[in-house]
Enzyme design. Structure first.
Site, PDB file in Angstrom:
ATOM      1  N   THR A  44       0.832  -1.207   0.000  1.00  0.00           N
ATOM      2  CA  THR A  44       0.000   0.000   0.000  1.00  0.00           C
ATOM      3  C   THR A  44       0.863   1.252   0.000  1.00  0.00           C
ATOM      4  OG1 THR A  44      -1.701  -1.184   1.252  1.00  0.00           O
ATOM      5  CG2 THR A  44      -1.820   1.210   1.234  1.00  0.00           C
ATOM      6  N   THR A  45       1.877   1.279   0.885  1.00  0.00           N
ATOM      7  CA  THR A  45       2.752   2.444   0.983  1.00  0.00           C
ATOM      8  C   THR A  45       3.572   2.625  -0.284  1.00  0.00           C
ATOM      9  OG1 THR A  45       2.870   1.998   3.356  1.00  0.00           O
ATOM     10  CG2 THR A  45       4.458   3.563   2.476  1.00  0.00           C
ATOM     11  N   TYR A 107     -12.868  -3.776  -2.762  1.00  0.00           N
ATOM     12  CA  TYR A 107     -13.952  -3.322  -3.635  1.00  0.00           C
ATOM     13  C   TYR A 107     -15.025  -4.364  -3.886  1.00  0.00           C
ATOM     14  CZ  TYR A 107     -16.581  -0.920  -7.246  1.00  0.00           C
ATOM     15  OH  TYR A 107     -17.607  -0.337  -7.959  1.00  0.00           O
ATOM     16  N   TYR A 133      -2.863 -10.166   4.671  1.00  0.00           N
ATOM     17  CA  TYR A 133      -2.856  -8.741   4.996  1.00  0.00           C
ATOM     18  C   TYR A 133      -4.299  -8.279   5.153  1.00  0.00           C
ATOM     19  CZ  TYR A 133      -1.936  -3.685   4.123  1.00  0.00           C
ATOM     20  OH  TYR A 133      -1.863  -2.319   4.188  1.00  0.00           O
ATOM     21  N   ARG A 138      -9.054   0.119   4.465  1.00  0.00           N
ATOM     22  CA  ARG A 138      -8.874   0.365   3.036  1.00  0.00           C
ATOM     23  C   ARG A 138      -9.709  -0.578   2.166  1.00  0.00           C
ATOM     24  NH1 ARG A 138      -4.617   3.508   0.946  1.00  0.00           N
ATOM     25  NH2 ARG A 138      -3.283   4.440   2.533  1.00  0.00           N
ATOM     26  N   LYS A 161      -0.350  -9.842   8.426  1.00  0.00           N
ATOM     27  CA  LYS A 161      -0.180  -8.443   8.798  1.00  0.00           C
ATOM     28  C   LYS A 161      -1.542  -7.948   9.259  1.00  0.00           C
ATOM     29  CE  LYS A 161       0.801  -3.836   6.900  1.00  0.00           C
ATOM     30  NZ  LYS A 161       1.160  -3.044   5.692  1.00  0.00           N
ATOM     31  N   ILE A 206       5.131  -4.412  10.271  1.00  0.00           N
ATOM     32  CA  ILE A 206       5.256  -3.963   8.883  1.00  0.00           C
ATOM     33  C   ILE A 206       4.851  -2.498   8.891  1.00  0.00           C
ATOM     34  CG2 ILE A 206       4.494  -4.308   6.505  1.00  0.00           C
ATOM     35  CD1 ILE A 206       4.126  -7.274   7.178  1.00  0.00           C
TER      36      ILE A 206
END
Length: 295
Positions: A44-45, A107, A133, A138, A161, A206
């Site tokens: 993501t980052t 989504y 994850y 999000r 994560k 993380i």
């Protein structure tokens, strides 16, 4: 098992949004020198949502090549299409990644059974260690602890994560996983609660904060995982303003601005994200100074 401070590394970009591999190489070398224990590339980052498939693969390969076995590389190769996630994960294995980070599909909002079948299919298709994850803030879809326990029974699914930021839920997950007859790692994906999760048995963090304070995060993780409570608290208190201020706008906007301010890379970012609003510049700069990473 991969343990410790694992940076969810940004993807450096030039002002026009093109990828800046030279800056990426310098960041990787800096992280290794500062004690970072592992790197997540194109998470993501790392703006995985806006890089092309070709760029995604190229970034994984570039990171693996630069690291050259010095620390583990975890490739972000998830997606909300199971078939696409398998393709990316196959590439990650071919490129030499040590593990893959697989996000809960976003989504399309799968059920718990849909999530189970999605991750099971990826794990069975590619012989590469899988770290799940869960980041419901999000993805909207939220993987239940019971589903994690089911998935932990699959041989090459080795950890999760947990980016829920809910320490009570994290403790319950650790409790449930103690009944799983194999080693399975719970990593924090939420910097403000990471220390608490590691003190309770988490295997690392993380981290977004590690992008700008890699040595402090490596030392805090090491202290927390070895039960040096006072030392862990001391370090965490110093970097806590970063945990908060690196999220004044959506990640990785503040982190990329901070790294540019530190002279580590250009400030490029891709739409629909835009550079950090000027009203937050002093807020983030102050946090960097308080953490001792900027004079």
């Amino acid at each position: 098992m991969i343990k410790g401070s694992i940076v969810a590394i940004v993807t450096p970009m030039h002002a026009d949004g093109s990828l800046d591999y030279d800056s990426l190489n310098r960041l990787i070398d800096w992280h290794i020198a500062e004690g970072t224990d592992g790197i997540v590339i194109v998470g993501t980052t790392g703006e995985s949502a806006t890089v092309t498939v070709a760029e995604h693969c190229a970034l994984i390969k570039a990171c693996v090549d630069r690291v050259a076995g010095r620390i583990p590389v975890i490739a972000g190769s998830g997606g909300n299409s199971t078939a696409e996630a398998i393709v990316l994960t196959r590439y990650a294995k071919e490129a030499g990644a040590d593990a893959t980070l697989q996000v809960v599909p976003y989504y399309n909002r799968p059920t718990q059974e849909g999530m189970y079948q999605h991750f099971k299919a990826i794990a069975e298709a590619v012989d590469l260690p899988v770290i799940l994850y869960n980041v419901p803030g999000r993805t909207v879809a939220d993987m239940a602890n019971d589903t994690v326990v089911r998935l932990a029974a699959i041989e090459n699914i080795i950890g999760i994560k947990d980016a829920t930021g809910n320490i009570g839920r994290g403790l319950d997950l650790l409790r449930l996983l103690r009944a799983v007859p194999k080693e399975f790692a719970v990593y924090s994906g939420d910097d403000p609660t990471a220390m608490a999760l590691m003190l309770a048995g988490g295997k690392g963090n993380i981290s977004v904060t590690a992008n700008v304070a890699p040595r402090a995060m490596a030392e805090m993780c090491a202290a927390a995982m070895t039960g040096e409570i006072a030392r862990a608290i001391e370090i965490n208190d110093k970097v806590f303003p970063l945990h908060q201020k690196l999220f004044v706008e959506p990640n990785p906007v503040p982190a990329k601005w901070a790294l540019a301010e530190m002279g580590k890379m250009p400030a490029g970012i891709r739409l629909p994200l835009v550079p950090l609003a000027s009203e937050f510049h002093q807020t983030v700069r102050t946090a960097l100074v308080e953490a001792g990473v900027l004079a």
